[in-house]
Scaffold this active site. Structure first.
Site, PDB file in Angstrom:
ATOM      1  N   PHE A   1       0.857  -1.189   0.000  1.00 20.99           N
ATOM      2  CA  PHE A   1       0.000   0.000   0.000  1.00 20.99           C
ATOM      3  C   PHE A   1       0.889   1.234   0.000  1.00 20.99           C
ATOM      4  CE2 PHE A   1      -2.490   3.444   1.823  1.00 20.99           C
ATOM      5  CZ  PHE A   1      -3.592   3.412   0.986  1.00 20.99           C
TER       6      PHE A   1
ATOM      7  N   ASP B   1       9.322   2.600   1.526  1.00 18.61           N
ATOM      8  CA  ASP B   1       8.160   3.336   2.026  1.00 18.61           C
ATOM      9  C   ASP B   1       8.056   3.019   3.519  1.00 18.61           C
ATOM     10  OD1 ASP B   1       5.657   4.051   2.908  1.00 18.61           O
ATOM     11  OD2 ASP B   1       4.601   3.406   1.106  1.00 18.61           O
TER      12      ASP B   1
ATOM     13  N   LYS C   1       2.739   9.641   8.502  1.00 20.86           N
ATOM     14  CA  LYS C   1       2.034   9.151   9.695  1.00 20.86           C
ATOM     15  C   LYS C   1       2.547   9.736  11.012  1.00 20.86           C
ATOM     16  CE  LYS C   1      -0.181   4.956   7.989  1.00 20.86           C
ATOM     17  NZ  LYS C   1      -1.599   5.190   8.282  1.00 20.86           N
TER      18      LYS C   1
HETATM   19  N1  PLP Z   1       2.413   4.151   2.542  1.00 20.53           N
HETATM   20  C1  PLP Z   1       2.099   3.310   3.540  1.00 20.53           C
HETATM   21  C2  PLP Z   1       3.016   2.179   3.862  1.00 20.53           C
HETATM   22  C3  PLP Z   1       0.925   3.491   4.278  1.00 20.53           C
HETATM   23  O1  PLP Z   1       0.621   2.643   5.260  1.00 20.53           O
HETATM   24  C4  PLP Z   1       0.087   4.577   3.947  1.00 20.53           C
HETATM   25  C5  PLP Z   1      -1.180   4.784   4.670  1.00 20.53           C
HETATM   26  O2  PLP Z   1      -1.714   3.913   5.303  1.00 20.53           O
HETATM   27  C6  PLP Z   1       0.456   5.423   2.889  1.00 20.53           C
HETATM   28  C7  PLP Z   1       1.622   5.184   2.219  1.00 20.53           C
HETATM   29  C8  PLP Z   1      -0.418   6.586   2.503  1.00 20.53           C
HETATM   30  O3  PLP Z   1      -0.340   7.571   3.464  1.00 20.53           O
HETATM   31  P1  PLP Z   1      -1.401   8.776   3.478  1.00 20.53           P
HETATM   32  O4  PLP Z   1      -2.725   8.197   3.862  1.00 20.53           O
HETATM   33  O5  PLP Z   1      -0.842   9.713   4.510  1.00 20.53           O
HETATM   34  O6  PLP Z   1      -1.400   9.366   2.119  1.00 20.53           O
END
Ligand code: PLP
Length: 401
Positions: free
Chosen positions: A138, A223, A252
């Site tokens: 994700f 990520d 986050k």
């Molecule tokens: N990358 C990862 C690993 C995530 O867990 C998330 C959100 O859950 C995101 C990216 C996306 O983050 P945002 O909701 O702040 O755009």
């Protein structure tokens, strides 16, 4: 207004993007939350791995209030001190030499994707633009990060997606090797998959990807939006695996709930961004930067990472007790306080049962209970949740046909 009126109004006025838990939360302190009816909850969600230092943290409240009285926002046309202090703190504690600030995880990943493409364009390799990403990953909901995300249910309905992403199974080095072509510029992944069900990398997998990137001349992008900022017991999750990426994204927990993202890279790579390549109006405002400075200092100097490792170990041990006791508990996974309990059945009734008993937990992939509490949580709170889960699981066993 009463809770039912607030919820009715929200359901009428808000975009229909969320199916929410039917409570109205009004205040919090540490690991506790209170709703509009006066009920209290122990929070094992922490705003989805965001409020690492808990709710209403005094130090952060002070840092934010103090900064709000002086300067909230001026744009990146000018220099501001909190942003630079934060950049230095982050860079001192990781592989990177430069940082770009933005407002969310998706934005941080967009920046990483753009940087990887630009890096190869500048090196006269314009054919290199494809990025290998993982099934069940994700990376966000914007068009590029959606295309990078390896989950059909999240991508569904938004075709045609941005070209340039090749998705392979997670934890399969051979699949990555086979997917590399002359157009590949990078490999991008979460060191531990979060939304995908708290999936940990197999022994040697991340190191193997690093070697592959080095031998093939590719960039490795981590990520760490969910795994970063102490969630796994180290400031950044990749520290557990004795290797480093070329680019890392954060969001986050970076500012404990104020919206902030960051994309960090080594000098040679970061230099591909020049004035005008990329920008963000709100990226790294003095206000959110002041909060994040306080977050980093608290994580590093107030024993939070140590607590996360210690309590995380205890939590997993206690969950293993449940794994031994109930045959529908398949596996306990995770690191630090990023923990998944994989069930052979649907986890949603367990989430509802916990809510009734005063615990907020969450479920991913329909069958993985996810626990990402504030990193300051203590063993006694874990004991209470385990007792709750034990009681719910016993009921589920009794009710089996
Ligand atoms: N990358 C990862 C690993 C995530 O867990 C998330 C959100 O859950 C995101 C990216 C996306 O983050 P945002 O909701 O702040 O755009």
């Amino acid at each position: 207004m009463r809770s039912d009126q607030i919820m009715e109004k929200a359901d009428r006025l808000m975009a229909t993007t969320y199916s929410r838990v039917p409570i109205v939360l009004t205040e919090g302190k540490g690991c506790m939350l209170k709703d509009a009816e006066g009920r209290t909850y122990t929070d094992f969600v922490a705003g989805i791995a965001v409020c690492g230092l808990g709710h209403a943290h005094e130090g952060i409240a002070e840092a934010v209030a103090d900064q709000a009285r002086r300067l909230v926002h001026v744009s990146n046309l000018y220099y501001t001190e909190p942003q630079i202090e934060l950049a230095q703190l982050l860079i001192e504690h990781c592989f990177a030499d430069r940082v770009f600030f933005c407002n969310s995880g998706a934005e941080a990943n967009e920046a990483a994707i753009k940087l990887a493409r630009k890096y190869f364009k500048d090196r006269q390799s314009p054919e290199k633009f494809r990025i290998i990403t993982m099934a069940d990953s994700f990376h966000g909901r914007t068009m590029a990060t959606l295309a990078a995300t390896g989950q059909a249910k999240i991508r569904k309905g938004f075709d045609p997606l941005l070209d340039g992403f090749d998705i392979v199974p997670f934890n399969d080095l051979d699949a990555v090797r086979k997917a590399i072509t002359k157009e590949t510029c990078a490999i991008m992944l979460e060191p531990i998959q979060g939304e995908g069900g708290v999936q940990c990398p197999a022994q040697g997998y991340l190191g193997g990807l690093r070697e592959l990137c080095d031998s093939e001349g590719l960039l490795l992008i981590f990520d760490e939006v969910q795994t970063g900022m102490g969630r796994t017991g180290r400031l950044f999750a990749h520290e557990h695996f004795g290797m480093e990426p070329d680019i890392m994204t954060l969001a986050k927990a970076l500012a404990n709930g104020l919206p902030m993202g960051a994309m960090l890279a080594k000098e040679e790579v970061a230099r591909a961004f020049t004035p005008g390549s990329h920008a963000s109006t709100f990226g790294g405002t003095p206000l959110v930067s002041a909060a994040a400075v306080k977050v980093v200092k608290t994580l590093l100097h107030e024993g939070v990472l140590e607590n996360c490792r210690k309590v995380g170990r205890y939590f997993r041990e206690r969950l293993r007790g449940l794994e031994e006791k109930y045959d529908f508990v398949r596996e306990v996974r995770g690191k630090g306080l990023m923990i998944g309990l994989d069930l052979t059945c649907n986890g949603v009734p367990v989430v509802k049962g916990c809510l009734k008993r005063g615990f907020l937990i969450n479920c991913t992939q329909d069958h993985v209970l996810r626990f990402v509490p504030p990193l300051i949580i203590q063993e006694k709170e874990i004991d209470s949740l385990i007792a709750c889960l034990d009681a719910l699981f016993a009921e589920m066993t009794d009710n089996k046909p």
